[in-house]
Scaffold this active site. Structure first.
Site, PDB file in Angstrom:
ATOM      1  N   SER A 295       0.800  -1.210   0.000  1.00 26.34           N
ATOM      2  CA  SER A 295       0.000   0.000   0.000  1.00 26.34           C
ATOM      3  C   SER A 295       0.840   1.271   0.000  1.00 26.34           C
ATOM      4  O   SER A 295       1.506   1.569  -0.980  1.00 26.34           O
ATOM      5  CB  SER A 295      -0.959  -0.046   1.184  1.00 26.34           C
ATOM      6  OG  SER A 295      -2.069   0.761   0.937  1.00 26.34           O
ATOM      7  N   ASP A 306       9.408   4.961 -10.657  1.00 22.88           N
ATOM      8  CA  ASP A 306       8.922   5.519 -11.918  1.00 22.88           C
ATOM      9  C   ASP A 306       9.672   6.780 -12.322  1.00 22.88           C
ATOM     10  O   ASP A 306       9.869   7.052 -13.517  1.00 22.88           O
ATOM     11  CB  ASP A 306       7.426   5.835 -11.814  1.00 22.88           C
ATOM     12  CG  ASP A 306       6.552   4.632 -12.137  1.00 22.88           C
ATOM     13  OD1 ASP A 306       7.094   3.505 -12.243  1.00 22.88           O
ATOM     14  OD2 ASP A 306       5.325   4.803 -12.283  1.00 22.88           O
ATOM     15  N   LYS A 320      -1.138  -4.130  -2.977  1.00 20.45           N
ATOM     16  CA  LYS A 320      -2.389  -3.501  -2.537  1.00 20.45           C
ATOM     17  C   LYS A 320      -2.480  -2.133  -3.199  1.00 20.45           C
ATOM     18  O   LYS A 320      -1.883  -1.164  -2.746  1.00 20.45           O
ATOM     19  CB  LYS A 320      -2.455  -3.350  -1.023  1.00 20.45           C
ATOM     20  CG  LYS A 320      -3.769  -2.713  -0.562  1.00 20.45           C
ATOM     21  CD  LYS A 320      -3.802  -2.506   0.927  1.00 20.45           C
ATOM     22  CE  LYS A 320      -5.112  -1.827   1.330  1.00 20.45           C
ATOM     23  NZ  LYS A 320      -5.189  -0.426   0.861  1.00 20.45           N
TER      24      LYS A 320
END
Length: 440
Positions: A295, A306, A320
């Site tokens: 999460s 990224d 999650k």
């Protein structure tokens, strides 16, 4: 009317209003045959059940109905929590409470009981003589050996400067040892740090489940800088998430620009938070993850991956990729309901997939315990298994069934809050991170 309180990117909970009017108040509910049937069931039980239904039992029935509604969703991240549990969660989110200064985990395989896994130096329990490894069997004279862990926590915490008597069983002692302890203010420290060889700073975030995480991170990184850190390891292993806002702020602490995370609900996709130019660390860094990183941990790891800010090292993360809103309900409980999914800066959905590390390394810190079971043995007979130069023994029960589960030594934890214990030589993921940073 329930009101949303916080956005979560971690584990969940829920509750409902007590009283038949609130329970079946919506017009849509009353028009539905199943809704009518639920009200009728409650009324019939109230009027016809063999034993009278008092107010407390009535509350249990209504809360059981809510649990059934939530359970029927089949969503592991939407759940129900009674008011007392919600109060404890509220304390955890604030990052402080009044207690005795220990970490506990379930003592039994079914999640019940409480075993002390850490006693914080200088805290009330430490001063009283409580030790790591003690099993809590009593709280104020009540046997708690088979209670759920959450219920035991609720009994140990309490108002400031009040007393609580903890009864423990200690290895090597037959009698229950009892300690009267005065509850003091306990701050939840979720960030720990250490200086590693060759000027590498190490910071571990245990959870994002309190609002003090970002401040604790800033302080830890500032301390490491003062000690001469030139490279940084951010350890998110075993961090199951918590508050989405804390995840955003932690990622923002290392990024100068760009979207950190997108959220997508029924209607739209939008940028939830973006990085600001001010950072707390601009030099080289590596992020550590494992299969229990979930999460908000995945939000941070995904954002740093990224954007190319840091390499991610370790195992595939939990996966999650949904978030919840917390609704405070009329009875003081909370409903944590999945209302959106989140996406990485490249708009990747990681739900049930996880973050794939740039460098994959198996987490070798916790060996898998040996276990075996079977049937067909003579009742009372000893059953042995030899493997790897070791022999394991158990005894068959009266039906000839037998089972064995190896008890591994507990993980060594620091008893000083904010100070991390690391094993540079034997932790495979940490060793790889140091290699990537050119520190080995």
């Amino acid at each position: 009317m329930a009101h949303p309180r916080l956005l979560w990117a971690g584990v969940a909970l829920l509750t409902v209003a007590v009283g038949l009017a609130q329970f079946g108040g919506g017009a849509g509910f009353e028009r539905n045959p199943n809704g009518k049937a639920l009200i009728e069931t409650y009324e019939i039980i109230q009027e016809q059940y063999l034993k009278p239904i008092g107010p407390e039992k009535a509350d249990e029935l209504l809360q059981g109905g809510i649990s059934g509604v939530v359970g029927a969703l089949g969503d592991p991240f939407t759940s129900y929590s009674p008011p007392r549990n919600a109060h404890i969660r509220e304390e955890d989110v604030r990052g402080e409470f009044f207690g005795i200064g220990v970490q506990i985990s379930p003592a039994n395989p079914d999640g019940t009981g409480a075993k002390i896994v850490n006693v914080f130096r200088g805290g009330p329990a430490f001063s009283a003589g409580i030790k790591t490894g003690d099993v809590i069997v009593e709280v104020d004279g009540e046997n708690v050996s088979d209670l759920p862990l959450f219920d035991i926590v609720a009994k140990i915490r309490g108002p400031k400067d009040t007393k609580v008597t903890i009864g423990v069983q200690r290895k090597g002692a037959n009698a229950v040892l009892r300690f009267e302890i005065v509850r003091r203010k306990i701050e939840i420290v979720s960030v720990s740090k250490a200086m590693l060889p060759n000027d590498v700073g190490y910071v571990a975030i245990e959870t994002f489940l309190n609002v003090k995480v970002i401040e604790q991170l800033r302080q830890a990184v500032a301390d490491l800088k003062r000690q001469g850190a030139t490279r940084l390891i951010l350890d998110l292993r075993d961090n199951g998430g918590g508050l989405l806002d804390q995840g955003c702020q932690v990622a923002d602490a290392f990024l100068k620009r760009g979207v950190i995370v997108y959220t997508r609900d029924r209607r739209s996709t939008r940028a939830y938070c973006e990085a600001s130019p001010r950072t707390i660390w601009n030099d080289e860094m590596v992020v550590l993850v494992n299969g229990s990183s979930a999460s908000a941990s995945e939000i941070v790891a995904g954002a740093l991956q990224d954007t190319g800010r840091a390499q991610v090292v370790g195992e595939q993360t939990f996966g999650k990729g949904v978030g919840q809103n917390v609704f405070t309900l009329a009875n003081g409980g909370e409903l944590t309901l999945v209302t959106f999914e989140w996406l990485t800066p490249k708009k990747r959905s990681i739900h049930e997939q996880g973050i794939t590390p740039d460098v994959k390394v198996r987490d070798n810190r916790f060996p898998t315990p040996l276990a075996f079971e079977g049937l067909g043995a003579e009742p009372g007979a000893e059953v042995t298994l030899s493997t790897g130069g070791k022999t394991y023994t158990t005894t068959a029960d009266e039906e000839g069934k037998f089972s064995f589960s190896e008890e591994l030594p507990p993980r060594e934890l620091s008893d000083v809050q904010g100070e991390a214990k690391v094993d540079v030589e034997n932790d495979a993921i940490l060793k790889k991170a140091l290699e990537l940073l050119g520190a080995r």
